[in-house]
Write an enzyme that holds these catalytic residues in place. Structure first.
Site, PDB file in Angstrom:
ATOM      1  N   LYS A 192      36.381  44.414  45.423  1.00  0.00           N
ATOM      2  CA  LYS A 192      36.739  44.251  44.003  1.00  0.00           C
ATOM      3  C   LYS A 192      35.699  43.362  43.336  1.00  0.00           C
ATOM      4  O   LYS A 192      35.799  42.128  43.335  1.00  0.00           O
ATOM      5  CB  LYS A 192      38.148  43.648  43.877  1.00  0.00           C
ATOM      6  CG  LYS A 192      38.726  43.779  42.474  1.00  0.00           C
ATOM      7  CD  LYS A 192      38.932  45.233  42.101  1.00  0.00           C
ATOM      8  CE  LYS A 192      39.485  45.414  40.692  1.00  0.00           C
ATOM      9  NZ  LYS A 192      39.560  46.825  40.309  1.00  0.00           N
ATOM     10  N   SER A 388      40.676  51.896  39.065  1.00  0.00           N
ATOM     11  CA  SER A 388      41.556  50.732  39.020  1.00  0.00           C
ATOM     12  C   SER A 388      42.816  51.090  38.235  1.00  0.00           C
ATOM     13  O   SER A 388      43.569  51.962  38.647  1.00  0.00           O
ATOM     14  CB  SER A 388      40.817  49.530  38.424  1.00  0.00           C
ATOM     15  OG  SER A 388      41.318  48.330  38.969  1.00  0.00           O
TER      16      SER A 388
END
Length: 593
Positions: A192, A388
């Site tokens: 991430k 996402s």
């Protein structure tokens, strides 16, 4: 008494000025409307060339992008699907003899969007009609589209950019350290990368790996498409890029990337010659916007069956957001309306989003689940990116269709809380003191340090959202939690790779998704209805000044006008700084320059 008269006079003067100002505003609006309404509809005569320029962003849905309410000449910014429809219609239209692709304004759109448009240009050429391209200077995106043309002109003093793809990320940690701002960061997922600019001063190895694994196949697709049209191998094209062989306009012709060094008038003369016109004859052209407006939209209203296409593009926000974004409250209302309409047999969710608020993503996901429970089949169609939070709202689809170059995945979340205590105390001399009723009653804020208990609270909250994300994906894709986790952790994937690992069902475009939705719903005859319904820019502006619209929209329009191309980067930074709650979003947006 004199003071009273002064106050009365001042009040009357203020009211008078306000009336004049409002009157002037209404006058200019009326003049704009009259001018726009009075403008004769452009007719398409025989022997016409379709003139394509791409000086505006290309939204998924027509007009779903911030626009100036007073730019009456550009009140209709075509969406990708309407552009495709216009190109398909032009290929069959006997009045249209060819396309003039004028790329002077450049091309700033996503990689998947560019590939879709290029595919339609190739189809147009196969109809036997010509495409002539010209630009003072070709950016990589502009050249990618232009390479589909059968004649490419390069300006004698211009050039052609062909340097390859890269990811360049700014890192703010050293700057924040210097000014005394510490970022408390909590994230789930080793890949991430959205928080890296605030906690590192260079890319992590995981982020570097995923960037390379995304860029390499996308770049190969880019070179393969160009090579197919210019009869060049991928290896030859890569060598041209690696060795910077394009040093002057003539090199583009010598190396086979262009056909002729020439000016705009040369390109126009070439088109006239193709059409059997003399040099002094007028070349009839029609803009893409005017041509699209002339196309008769064929909808079979005799059938009651509807396939609803819901466009979800832009960042995802809770409660408020400007045009071209996904706001949970608005989408919940729209989805509820679709769900309660018995004529709607299926929903195609067209996603082009880097994500955003995890809370808003969950709210939209819930409304989509309710639509499924009401019997609506849901097919997801992915554009440039559905990552996402964009994947969060997609994962429950009955089927997911992605483009080869779609950026998807990034199944991970993060939270950030800035601490500016050192900045205030050491740099500005401002200190803070508190009176509390409980140990944590001041809450977590930018002025005080967080303690171990608060840090543990934020860590657990972030991990809890990540676990929910894994669960949502597992439910939708029929995978175990651990199987999802192994391909999640915030890692990005191309659409092609996502199909291999089970995050996507098919590779295809929006048309394929609509056809698939009809198949799943068991309907042969249907019409397509688009959502959300877009207001005209002027109406939206009136809503804003009367307090019915978004308060930030006017400010954004002013900044966009002042900052130009840099507004995109400013907007991304502003979104990151103003994040509230746990976020599920990308650290960057991939597009051609």
């Amino acid at each position: 008494m004199n003071q009273f008269i002064k106050f009365v006079f001042a009040s009357c003067l203020g009211v008078a000025i306000a009336i004049v100002a409002i009157g002037a505003l209404l006058f200019f609006i009326a003049m704009g409307i009259a001018g726009s309404a009075g403008k004769p509809e452009a007719s398409v005569s025989a022997n016409t060339v379709l003139h394509l320029t791409f000086g505006h962003p290309i939204p998924e849905q027509t007009n779903n992008v911030a626009m100036s309410p007073f730019a009456f000449k550009t009140q209709n910014i075509l969406g990708l699907n309407d552009i495709k429809e216009a190109l398909e219609h032009a290929a069959e239209d006997n009045k249209i003899k060819g396309i003039f692709l004028n790329m002077d304004d450049g091309f700033g759109a996503g990689i998947a969007t560019a590939a879709t448009l290029r595919k339609d240009l190739v189809k147009f050429r196969k109809s036997g009609k010509f495409i002539v391209a010209y630009s003072k200077y070709y950016s990589q995106g502009a050249y990618y589209l232009s390479s589909a043309a059968d004649k490419i002109y390069v300006n004698p003093m211009g050039g052609l950019d062909f340097h390859g793809f890269s990811a360049i990320m700014p890192f703010f940690k050293n700057m924040l350290d210097k000014i005394g701002v510490k970022m408390n960061i909590f994230y789930a997922g080793d890949f991430k990368g959205a928080t890296e600019p605030y906690r590192l001063n260079k890319m992590s190895e995981q982020n570097r790996l995923q960037m390379r694994e995304y860029l390499e196949p996308v770049y190969r697709n880019f070179l393969a498409d160009i090579g197919a049209s210019r009869k060049k191998s991928v290896a030859e094209l890569r060598q041209i890029s690696d060795e910077l062989k394009l040093r002057k306009p003539e090199d583009a012709v010598t190396l086979g990337l262009a056909d002729e060094v020439g000016y705009l008038d040369n390109a126009i003369s070439n088109m006239k010659q193709r059409m059997g016109l003399k040099d002094d004859d007028k070349l009839n052209t029609v803009s893409l916007e005017d041509y699209s407006a002339n196309i008769e939209k064929k909808k079979d209203y005799s059938t009651k069956n509807i396939i609803a296409v819901l466009y979800a593009e832009g960042a995802i926000y809770a409660n408020n957001g400007e045009r071209g974004t996904i706001v949970d409250n608005k989408y919940i209302k729209t989805l509820r309306k679709i769900r309660e309409d018995d004529k709607v047999k299926a929903i195609v969710l067209r996603v082009n989003s880097p994500g955003g608020s995890a809370l808003a993503s969950e709210n939209i996901w819930r409304e989509l689940i309710l639509a499924k429970e009401a019997g609506k089949k849901i097919v997801v169609s992915m554009g440039d990116y559905a990552a996402s939070g964009g994947y969060y709202i997609s994962c429950m689809g009955d089927k997911i269709v992605a483009e080869p170059n779609t950026l998807t995945g990034s199944i991970g979340v993060f939270s950030m809380l800035p601490n500016a205590k050192e900045l205030f105390e050491d740099k500005l001399g401002i200190t803070w003191d508190t009176v509390k009723t409980t140990k944590h009653s001041t809450g977590m804020n930018a002025f005080l340090d967080i303690d171990d208990a608060e840090r543990e609270y934020m860590t657990e909250s972030t991990l809890d959202v990540y676990e929910k994300f894994l669960h949502r994906v597992g439910e939708g894709r029929h995978m175990s939690r651990d199987s999802v986790h192994s391909i999640a952790q915030g890692r990005i994937w191309t659409g092609t790779k996502a199909k291999e690992i089970g995050l996507v069902d098919e590779i295809g475009d929006l048309d394929r998704a609509i056809a698939l939705a009809a198949e799943l719903a068991g309907v042969d005859k249907y019409r397509v209805s688009e959502f959300p319904h877009q207001k005209e820019a002027l109406q939206e502006f009136i809503d804003e000044i009367t307090g019915q619209g978004d308060d930030d929209a006017v400010e954004s329009r002013v900044l966009q006008r002042q900052m130009g191309d840099y507004f995109t980067y400013y907007k991304q930074l502003r979104e990151m700084v103003n994040t509230k709650g746990v976020q599920a979003r990308l650290p960057f947006l991939p597009f051609f320059e």
